[in-house]
Design a protein around this motif. Structure first.
Motif, mmCIF file in Angstrom:
data_model
loop_
_atom_site.group_PDB
_atom_site.id
_atom_site.type_symbol
_atom_site.label_atom_id
_atom_site.label_comp_id
_atom_site.label_asym_id
_atom_site.label_seq_id
_atom_site.Cartn_x
_atom_site.Cartn_y
_atom_site.Cartn_z
ATOM 1 N N THR A 1 0.838 -1.205 0.000
ATOM 2 C CA THR A 1 0.000 0.000 0.000
ATOM 3 C C THR A 1 0.866 1.245 0.000
ATOM 4 O OG1 THR A 1 -1.750 -1.149 1.198
ATOM 5 C CG2 THR A 1 -1.798 1.254 1.234
ATOM 6 N N PHE A 2 1.916 1.248 0.845
ATOM 7 C CA PHE A 2 2.818 2.404 0.890
ATOM 8 C C PHE A 2 3.478 2.625 -0.464
ATOM 9 C CE2 PHE A 2 7.099 4.120 1.260
ATOM 10 C CZ PHE A 2 6.877 5.290 1.976
ATOM 11 N N ILE A 3 3.942 1.547 -1.099
ATOM 12 C CA ILE A 3 4.636 1.666 -2.386
ATOM 13 C C ILE A 3 3.708 2.265 -3.436
ATOM 14 C CG2 ILE A 3 5.658 0.352 -4.285
ATOM 15 C CD1 ILE A 3 6.820 -1.547 -2.193
ATOM 16 N N ARG A 4 2.458 1.761 -3.488
ATOM 17 C CA ARG A 4 1.515 2.293 -4.474
ATOM 18 C C ARG A 4 1.217 3.770 -4.216
ATOM 19 N NH1 ARG A 4 -1.020 -2.847 -3.894
ATOM 20 N NH2 ARG A 4 -2.444 -1.960 -2.337
ATOM 21 N N GLN A 5 0.968 4.118 -2.958
ATOM 22 C CA GLN A 5 0.650 5.502 -2.621
ATOM 23 C C GLN A 5 1.825 6.427 -2.903
ATOM 24 O OE1 GLN A 5 -0.562 5.276 1.497
ATOM 25 N NE2 GLN A 5 -2.684 4.762 0.990
ATOM 26 N N GLU A 6 3.016 5.990 -2.533
ATOM 27 C CA GLU A 6 4.192 6.840 -2.724
ATOM 28 C C GLU A 6 4.555 6.951 -4.198
ATOM 29 O OE1 GLU A 6 6.611 9.592 -1.159
ATOM 30 O OE2 GLU A 6 5.147 8.398 -0.063
ATOM 31 N N ALA A 7 4.388 5.859 -4.940
ATOM 32 C CA ALA A 7 4.658 5.912 -6.384
ATOM 33 C C ALA A 7 3.709 6.894 -7.066
ATOM 34 C CB ALA A 7 4.516 4.522 -6.997
ATOM 35 N N ARG A 8 2.430 6.884 -6.651
ATOM 36 C CA ARG A 8 1.468 7.835 -7.227
ATOM 37 C C ARG A 8 1.845 9.272 -6.867
ATOM 38 N NH1 ARG A 8 -2.652 3.821 -6.110
ATOM 39 N NH2 ARG A 8 -3.015 4.752 -4.043
ATOM 40 N N ALA A 9 2.269 9.467 -5.605
ATOM 41 C CA ALA A 9 2.659 10.818 -5.173
ATOM 42 C C ALA A 9 3.875 11.310 -5.956
ATOM 43 C CB ALA A 9 2.960 10.812 -3.673
ATOM 44 N N LEU A 10 4.859 10.439 -6.146
ATOM 45 C CA LEU A 10 6.044 10.818 -6.920
ATOM 46 C C LEU A 10 5.685 11.122 -8.366
ATOM 47 C CD1 LEU A 10 8.657 8.261 -5.534
ATOM 48 C CD2 LEU A 10 8.819 10.745 -5.363
ATOM 49 N N ALA A 11 4.810 10.301 -8.964
ATOM 50 C CA ALA A 11 4.410 10.522 -10.351
ATOM 51 C C ALA A 11 3.638 11.831 -10.500
ATOM 52 C CB ALA A 11 3.552 9.352 -10.835
ATOM 53 N N ALA B 1 9.544 6.223 6.468
ATOM 54 C CA ALA B 1 8.907 6.565 5.193
ATOM 55 C C ALA B 1 9.877 7.314 4.284
ATOM 56 C CB ALA B 1 7.655 7.398 5.433
ATOM 57 N N ALA B 2 10.690 8.200 4.869
ATOM 58 C CA ALA B 2 11.691 8.926 4.077
ATOM 59 C C ALA B 2 12.675 7.961 3.436
ATOM 60 C CB ALA B 2 12.423 9.934 4.958
ATOM 61 N N ARG B 3 13.143 6.994 4.229
ATOM 62 C CA ARG B 3 14.109 6.024 3.711
ATOM 63 C C ARG B 3 13.492 5.185 2.597
ATOM 64 N NH1 ARG B 3 15.453 0.842 4.236
ATOM 65 N NH2 ARG B 3 13.668 0.452 5.600
ATOM 66 N N ARG B 4 12.268 4.695 2.817
ATOM 67 C CA ARG B 4 11.612 3.858 1.806
ATOM 68 C C ARG B 4 11.329 4.638 0.527
ATOM 69 N NH1 ARG B 4 6.658 0.692 4.402
ATOM 70 N NH2 ARG B 4 6.764 -0.348 2.360
#
Length: 451
Positions: free
Chosen positions: A2-12, A309-312
Motif C-alpha cells: 500500500t505504501f509503495i503504491r501511494q508513494e509511487a502515485r505521489a512521486l508521479a 517513510a523517508a528512507r523507503r
C-alpha cells in the motif's frame, strides 16, 4: 505494498508538472537557436556561443536555489509552518542577490569574449547577446526562488502553467527584436537575448502574483521582508545550495570540456557526438524530474518525523528511475540508427551517432541512479558529500579515463586511440562511479537517521 503504491502515485503526480517545466525550459533555448538560424549562420553561431556561457551560469544559480526544496518541504510538513513566509522571503533575497552576481559574471564574460575569438563579427554579436541575457538574471533568480518554493508545497502545476506561458511568449517576444517587427530595429541574434530577458521578467512577475495569491498569508509584506534579508536563513540556504550548484556545474562543464576536446577530431566526430548528447539530454529530463520529486517527498516525510517513510521513498525513487532508464535504454538500442537518421542525412554522422547511442544506452542506468540518489540526499540536507563525490567521479575518473582512451589508448592492453567512443566510455565510468558513491552515501545517511 500500500505504501509503495501511494508513494509511487505521489512521486508521479509531482514529477509530471516538473518534467513539463524542464522541457519548457529546454524549449526556450531551442526557440532562440532556431530563430537566430533564420537570420544568418553567424547569428546562429553567436547565439550558440552565448548560450554555452550563460546556460552553465544559470544552472549553477538554479542549483543554489534548489536548496529551498528540502527546506520548504520539511517545514511544510512539520508544526513550524508559520516560518514558511520568512523562508520564502529569504529565498527571494538570495535569488535577487545571486541573480545580480550572475549578471555581473556574464557581463565580464561578454566583455572578454572578443579577446578569445578570431571572428570578431560573430564575437561581437555573441557579446551583445550575452549582455542582453545578463539583464534578465535577477528576474531569473526571483523566478527560481518562487518556483522551488511552489514545488515544495505541492503547487508544481502552478509553475508549469507559468513556464508554458513563458514558452509561448518567447516566440513573439523574440520575433519583435530579432526580425524588427512593429517598427522596432532588426537586431538578429541579439534580439534573442532581449526576448529571453523579457520572458524571464514576465514569468517572475506572473509567479510572484500567483505566490502572493495562493502561498502567502494575506497582506504579508514579502517585498519588505525580502529587502531586509534574514542572513542566518540565507546562510542556511547557501550551506545546502552551494554544493548542489557546484555539483551541477561539474556535470555540465564536463560535457562542455569533452566537446572542446573532440573539436579537433573533425566535424563528423563533433556532429555524431552532438546527436547522441542531445538525445541523452532529452531522455535525462525524466529521471532528473523524478530526482527533484524525491527531494520534496523525502523532505515531507522528515518534516513529519517519519524517518522510515523517508528512507523507503528514497529507495523507491531509485528503483522507479531505474525502470525509466531501462525503458529509455531499450529504445536507444533498438532504434539507434533510426534516431540518428532523424538528425542528419550524412551516413558517416549517422553511423557514429548510432554507435555512441549504444554507449548512451548503457549510461542511462548509471545516470538515472546517481540523479535519484543525489535527489534523496538533498532531502536529507546532505549536499557537501554529493559535491565531492561527483567532482571525483566526473572530473578525475570520467574525464581522465575518457581522455586516455580517446587520445592515447594503450599499446600494452592492445587498445588503440578510440576518439569519441573513448570519451563516452569515460562518461560511463564517471557516472557509474558517481552512482556507486552516492548510493553508498545514501545508505549510510538513511540508516543513520533510522538508528
Amino acid at each position: 505494498m500500500t505504501f509503495i503504491r501511494q508513494e509511487a502515485r505521489a512521486l508521479a503526480a509531482l514529477t509530471a508538472p516538473i518534467l513539463i517545466t524542464q522541457i519548457a525550459q529546454m524549449g526556450m533555448g531551442t526557440i532562440d537557436t532556431l530563430m537566430a538560424g533564420y537570420v544568418s549562420t553567424r547569428d546562429l553561431a553567436a547565439v550558440a556561443i552565448g548560450t554555452s556561457i550563460w546556460l552553465p551560469a544559470w544552472l549553477f544559480l538554479s542549483g543554489v536555489l534548489v536548496a529551498l526544496s528540502p527546506l520548504a518541504s520539511r517545514l511544510h510538513s512539520s508544526d513550524q509552518q508559520q516560518r514558511m513566509p520568512h523562508l520564502q522571503a529569504a529565498a527571494v533575497s538570495l535569488g535577487l542577490i545571486m541573480g545580480v552576481l550572475t549578471a555581473l559574471v556574464l557581463a565580464i564574460a561578454a566583455w572578454l569574449l572578443p579577446s578569445f575569438s578570431n571572428d570578431q563579427q560573430t564575437a561581437a554579436i555573441a557579446s551583445d547577446y550575452l549582455l542582453a541575457v545578463a539583464l534578465g538574471m535577477p528576474a531569473a533568480g526571483l523566478f527560481l526562488a518562487l518556483r522551488f518554493y511552489s514545488e515544495a508545497v505541492g503547487h508544481a502545476h502552478r509553475v508549469t502553467l507559468v513556464m508554458l506561458g513563458g514558452l509561448a511568449l518567447n516566440i513573439p517576444a523574440n520575433a519583435l527584436f530579432v526580425y524588427g517587427l512593429l517598427g522596432l530595429p532588426e537586431l538578429g541574434g541579439v534580439g534573442c537575448g532581449i526576448g529571453t530577458t523579457l520572458v524571464f521578467v514576465l514569468m517572475a512577475l506572473a509567479l510572484l502574483a500567483d505566490t502572493r495569491k495562493r502561498r502567502l498569508p494575506t497582506h504579508w509584506p514579502l517585498l519588505r521582508e525580502s529587502l531586509q534579508p534574514d542572513w542566518e536563513q540565507i546562510r542556511q540556504l547557501l550551506k545546502i545550495g552551494l554544493p548542489i550548484g557546484a555539483a551541477i556545474f561539474f556535470e555540465v562543464s564536463l560535457f562542455t570540456v569533452i566537446a572542446l576536446f573532440l573539436a579537433g577530431l573533425g566535424p563528423t566526430t563533433v556532429a555524431g557526438h552532438q546527436v547522441a548528447l542531445n538525445l541523452s539530454s532529452i531522455t535525462f529530463m525524466i529521471p532528473l524530474s523524478m530526482g527533484m520529486s524525491i527531494t520534496v517527498r523525502v523532505g515531507h516525510h522528515l518534516g513529519r518525523n517519519n524517518i522510515e517513510a523517508a528512507r523507503r521513498t528514497a529507495w523507491l525513487g531509485i528503483r522507479l528511475n531505474l525502470l525509466i532508464a531501462a525503458f529509455n535504454a531499450t529504445l536507444m538500442v533498438t532504434l539507434s540508427e533510426t534516431i540518428a537518421g532523424l538528425y542528419s542525412p550524412d551516413p558517416a554522422v549517422v553511423s557514429l551517432a548510432a554507435t555512441l547511442l549504444l554507449y548512451a544506452a548503457v549510461f542511462q542506468l548509471s545516470d538515472a541512479t546517481q540523479v535519484a540518489a543525489a535527489g534523496a540526499l538533498r532531502g536529507y540536507h546532505d549536499t557537501l558529500m554529493v559535491m565531492l563525490i561527483t567532482f571525483g567521479a566526473y572530473w578525475v575518473a570520467g574525464l581522465g579515463c575518457g581522455y586516455w582512451l580517446g587520445f592515447y589508448g594503450s599499446e600494452y592492453l592492445g587498445i588503440a586511440p578510440m576518439g569519441a567512443e573513448g570519451f563516452w566510455i569515460g562518461l560511463i565510468t564517471g557516472l557509474t562511479m558517481a552512482a556507486l558513491g552516492l548510493l553508498t552515501r545514501l545508505w549510510r545517511v538513511s540508516n543513520r537517521y533510522v538508528h
